[in-house]
Write a protein that holds these residues in place. Structure first.
Motif, mmCIF file in Angstrom:
data_model
loop_
_atom_site.group_PDB
_atom_site.id
_atom_site.type_symbol
_atom_site.label_atom_id
_atom_site.label_comp_id
_atom_site.label_asym_id
_atom_site.label_seq_id
_atom_site.Cartn_x
_atom_site.Cartn_y
_atom_site.Cartn_z
ATOM 1 N N LEU A 229 0.831 -1.207 0.000
ATOM 2 C CA LEU A 229 0.000 0.000 0.000
ATOM 3 C C LEU A 229 0.865 1.257 0.000
ATOM 4 O O LEU A 229 0.535 2.245 -0.666
ATOM 5 C CB LEU A 229 -0.935 -0.005 1.212
ATOM 6 N N ILE A 230 1.974 1.234 0.739
ATOM 7 C CA ILE A 230 2.902 2.371 0.731
ATOM 8 C C ILE A 230 3.422 2.601 -0.679
ATOM 9 O O ILE A 230 3.480 3.737 -1.171
ATOM 10 C CB ILE A 230 4.072 2.124 1.711
ATOM 11 N N THR A 231 3.804 1.527 -1.350
ATOM 12 C CA THR A 231 4.336 1.640 -2.710
ATOM 13 C C THR A 231 3.264 2.090 -3.688
ATOM 14 O O THR A 231 3.524 2.908 -4.582
ATOM 15 C CB THR A 231 4.947 0.294 -3.144
ATOM 16 N N ILE A 232 2.055 1.583 -3.546
ATOM 17 C CA ILE A 232 0.956 1.990 -4.431
ATOM 18 C C ILE A 232 0.712 3.493 -4.324
ATOM 19 O O ILE A 232 0.550 4.189 -5.341
ATOM 20 C CB ILE A 232 -0.323 1.195 -4.098
ATOM 21 N N VAL A 233 0.696 4.013 -3.113
ATOM 22 C CA VAL A 233 0.489 5.454 -2.910
ATOM 23 C C VAL A 233 1.645 6.252 -3.520
ATOM 24 O O VAL A 233 1.437 7.281 -4.169
ATOM 25 C CB VAL A 233 0.351 5.778 -1.406
ATOM 26 N N ALA A 234 2.876 5.764 -3.327
ATOM 27 C CA ALA A 234 4.051 6.469 -3.858
ATOM 28 C C ALA A 234 4.031 6.507 -5.380
ATOM 29 O O ALA A 234 4.306 7.545 -5.998
ATOM 30 C CB ALA A 234 5.333 5.803 -3.352
ATOM 31 N N VAL A 235 3.703 5.379 -6.009
ATOM 32 C CA VAL A 235 3.649 5.332 -7.471
ATOM 33 C C VAL A 235 2.521 6.211 -7.991
ATOM 34 O O VAL A 235 2.676 6.937 -8.974
ATOM 35 C CB VAL A 235 3.464 3.878 -7.970
#
Length: 212
Positions: A192-198
């Protein structure tokens, strides 16, 4: 850069001054890629032998097979990012990290060699490879030429130390107390952290490397 005398004397400070958002984006994008990779490649050996009671060679061979396949998949995904963009390929990998978080352990718990290998192939090829392949280009293109190396390195290594360095230890601590469900939730959290960052990052596919 040298000819125009535009070399930055203190690139780290310049990065933090001009590109703080991009540093956080790069760090966030690497959370799922780096954190999940060490669970797939290191912790799952422990899980296989001590929890699922699978022969160690089965897990090791599965990791070797999946790694060999990823050797081919990474340049293929990299080529794809030049056609459709960095963000969609990276986002696919991040989403698949979350999607496969529970099936990874379910397949291991079958103790079936083909299903264990299938689990490793899925996470290496559909989760890790699509995120790892674009990183070199994506992270570099987030920053201007004068601080590109420092910016990409700072974002990537900041996350590697926190997400990648601790993920096997966290997974090992979670397993005896809360079981594989907690580890799956932990993987989903990193995803989820990566999804938000992307999602928050701009598409850099057409960014020139001569930007300031």
């Amino acid at each position: 850069m040298k000819e125009t005398r535009a070399v930055v004397r203190q690139p780290i400070l310049e990065v933090l001054r001009r590109y703080p958002k991009q540093v956080l984006q790069a760090a966030g994008m690497r959370a799922a890629e780096n954190g999940s990779f060490y669970i797939y490649s290191a912790f799952m050996l422990v899980y296989a032998t001590q929890h699922s009671h699978i022969d160690r060679s089965v897990a090791l061979n599965g990791i070797m097979i999946a790694s060999a396949c990823e050797f081919i998949a990474v340049p293929a995904y990299g080529a794809l990012t030049d056609r459709i963009g960095r963000r969609p390929v990276y986002m696919f990998g991040a989403i698949m990290t979350a999607v496969l978080a529970f099936p990874l352990f379910w397949l291991f718990d079958t103790r079936s060699t083909p299903l264990v290998w299938l689990a490793l192939l899925l996470v290496f090829l559909c989760s890790h490879a699509p995120m790892y392949a674009p990183q070199g280009a994506f992270f570099s293109e987030l920053f201007g030429t004068s601080v590109r190396y420092s910016g990409a390195s700072l974002g990537a290594q900041l996350s590697a130390a926190v997400a990648g360095g601790f993920s096997p230890l966290i997974a090992t601590a979670l397993l005896p107390k809360y079981g594989p469900t907690a580890i799956s939730i932990y993987i989903i959290g990193m995803a989820l952290i990566t999804i938000v960052a992307v999602w928050s990052a701009v598409e850099t596919m057409r960014h020139g490397l001569d930007q300031s």
